[in-house]
Design a protein around this motif. Structure first.
Motif, short mmCIF file in Angstrom:
data_model
loop_
_atom_site.label_atom_id
_atom_site.label_comp_id
_atom_site.label_asym_id
_atom_site.label_seq_id
_atom_site.Cartn_x
_atom_site.Cartn_y
_atom_site.Cartn_z
N GLY A 1 4.73 24.18 18.03
CA GLY A 1 3.75 24.98 18.76
C GLY A 1 3.16 24.27 19.95
O GLY A 1 2.84 24.90 20.97
N ARG B 1 7.81 33.18 16.87
CA ARG B 1 6.67 32.26 16.84
C ARG B 1 6.14 31.98 18.24
O ARG B 1 4.93 31.81 18.43
N GLU B 2 7.04 31.91 19.23
CA GLU B 2 6.58 31.68 20.60
C GLU B 2 5.73 32.83 21.09
O GLU B 2 4.68 32.63 21.72
N ALA C 1 2.37 32.61 19.47
CA ALA C 1 1.60 31.49 20.02
C ALA C 1 1.02 31.83 21.39
O ALA C 1 -0.02 31.29 21.78
N THR D 1 -2.51 30.96 14.90
CA THR D 1 -2.34 29.51 14.92
C THR D 1 -0.87 29.17 14.69
O THR D 1 -0.27 29.57 13.70
N ALA D 2 -0.28 28.44 15.63
CA ALA D 2 1.15 28.15 15.57
C ALA D 2 1.40 26.86 14.81
O ALA D 2 0.74 25.85 15.03
#
Length: 353
Positions: free
Chosen positions: A162, A276-277, A280, A324-325
């Motif tokens: 992250g 996930r990117e 984030a 929160t990554a």
């Protein structure tokens, strides 16, 4: 501490390659001597990235590092015979003071290993030389353990850093797409049917009924193929598409940062780095329910374009939600330190030129 990462390195910008680059950068930022053996296509030169072509050249380079006591961390898909032959080679390379770690990235691993006993036996044998096996999801862990790999050797952690998610400048093409479309959706494309292009196109047509200004920005390989153009025309969405072709990773992040929803309509998946990117970056994310997804992802039933369209509508209505990554960097750094033989933190040199 000296760490050798083995795997693809961009370009092209696949998930494994991106993770290898991000982990490499994280280690360098922390003052760790880290190098990459790039076993992909060998893109543009980068500091401490060593392209290798051919099995003989790879074996010689790898042997130099293992004999010098470097920690070796292989990154591979694990969903084809070539990946497992590579795993066996890296795991058995001589170097008793060279700890081995492997990350298995593909969500197709459970299906691949389930197809035959021979595959499971070979996987267990290939993984015997690794001190730790990093699975990107619980499903991958369970499949590996079912092969006979000791459970205590297997850890689960997303292949995601992250701290390294850094969007590049927004290109004029993205600015133009953003100006033309409201809302603007984004999707990573690949010609493989696993990526769910047809389902996305069908869902897009449904979303357009409520949001006539909608557009779908696609990036990745295959967006200009005959099959892509045919599907867009036959499914009635050719006028709703923004074809951005293959983008460098930073530019892809720039696009995602400007989109209203990022969509991952895959039929099989692992721990998708793009999902996930997006999260984030504070971009709502809609993804199929084919595997465990990060907290904050809006799921839809895989194969159901109406459910996909509704999930997109819901995401547009809800708006951004910061998540929160996770960061694999600190986790891997602790793991390397745990495996390092006593007194080896500063030992070993290798001529890697």
């Amino acid at each position: 501490m000296r760490v050798l990462l083995v795997g693809d390195y961009p370009p092209p910008y696949g998930g494994v390659a991106i993770h290898v680059r991000q982990l490499h950068q994280f280690l360098r930022d922390r003052g760790v001597e880290a190098k990459v053996l790039d076993i992909g296509k060998g893109g543009r030169p980068a500091p401490d990235v060593l392209p290798v072509h051919g099995a003989a050249a790879f074996g010689l380079r790898l042997a130099g590092f293992t004999s010098a006591g470097w920690t070796v961390h292989l990154h591979t898909s694990g969903n084809n015979p070539k990946a497992w032959v590579l795993a066996a080679l890296v795991g058995t390379m001589p170097g008793p003071r060279s700890p081995r770690v492997i990350t298995l990235h593909s969500g197709l691993i459970p299906d691949y290993l389930a197809e035959s006993q021979a595959r499971r036996v070979f996987a267990r044998t290939a993984l015997a030389g690794y001190a730790r096996v990093v699975a990107v999801s619980p499903a991958v862990r369970d499949a590996v353990v079912a092969c006979g790999v000791p459970e205590e050797k297997v850890v689960v952690h997303p292949a995601f850093c992250g701290s390294q998610v850094r969007p590049g400048p927004v290109t004029p093409e993205v600015e133009a797409a953003r100006a033309r479309r409201s809302p603007l959706l984004a999707m990573a494309h690949h010609p493989s049917p696993v990526y769910g292009r047809k389902q996305m196109f069908r869902a897009l047509k449904l979303v357009a009924e409520e949001h006539p200004g909608v557009g779908l920005a696609l990036f990745g390989p295959g967006t200009r193929s005959e099959e892509f153009i045919r599907d867009a025309r036959e499914l009635g969405v050719a006028g709703l598409l923004e074809d951005l072709g293959e983008l460098e990773h930073a530019k892809a992040l720039g696009l995602i940062s400007q989109s209203d929803v990022f969509i991952r309509p895959t039929t099989h998946d692992g721990d998708s780095i793009s999902v996930r990117e997006a999260l984030a970056l504070g971009v709502p994310c809609v993804a199929s329910d084919v595997c465990a997804r990060p907290e904050g992802t809006r799921l839809f039933k895989a194969g159901d374009e109406r459910a996909l369209a509704q999930a997109v509508r819901d995401a547009l209505a809800a708006g951004p939600a910061k998540v929160t990554a996770p960061d694999a960097g600190p986790v891997m750094l602790d793991l390397y330190a745990e495996l390092l033989p006593s007194g080896m933190a500063g030992a070993g040199t290798v001529n890697a030129a």
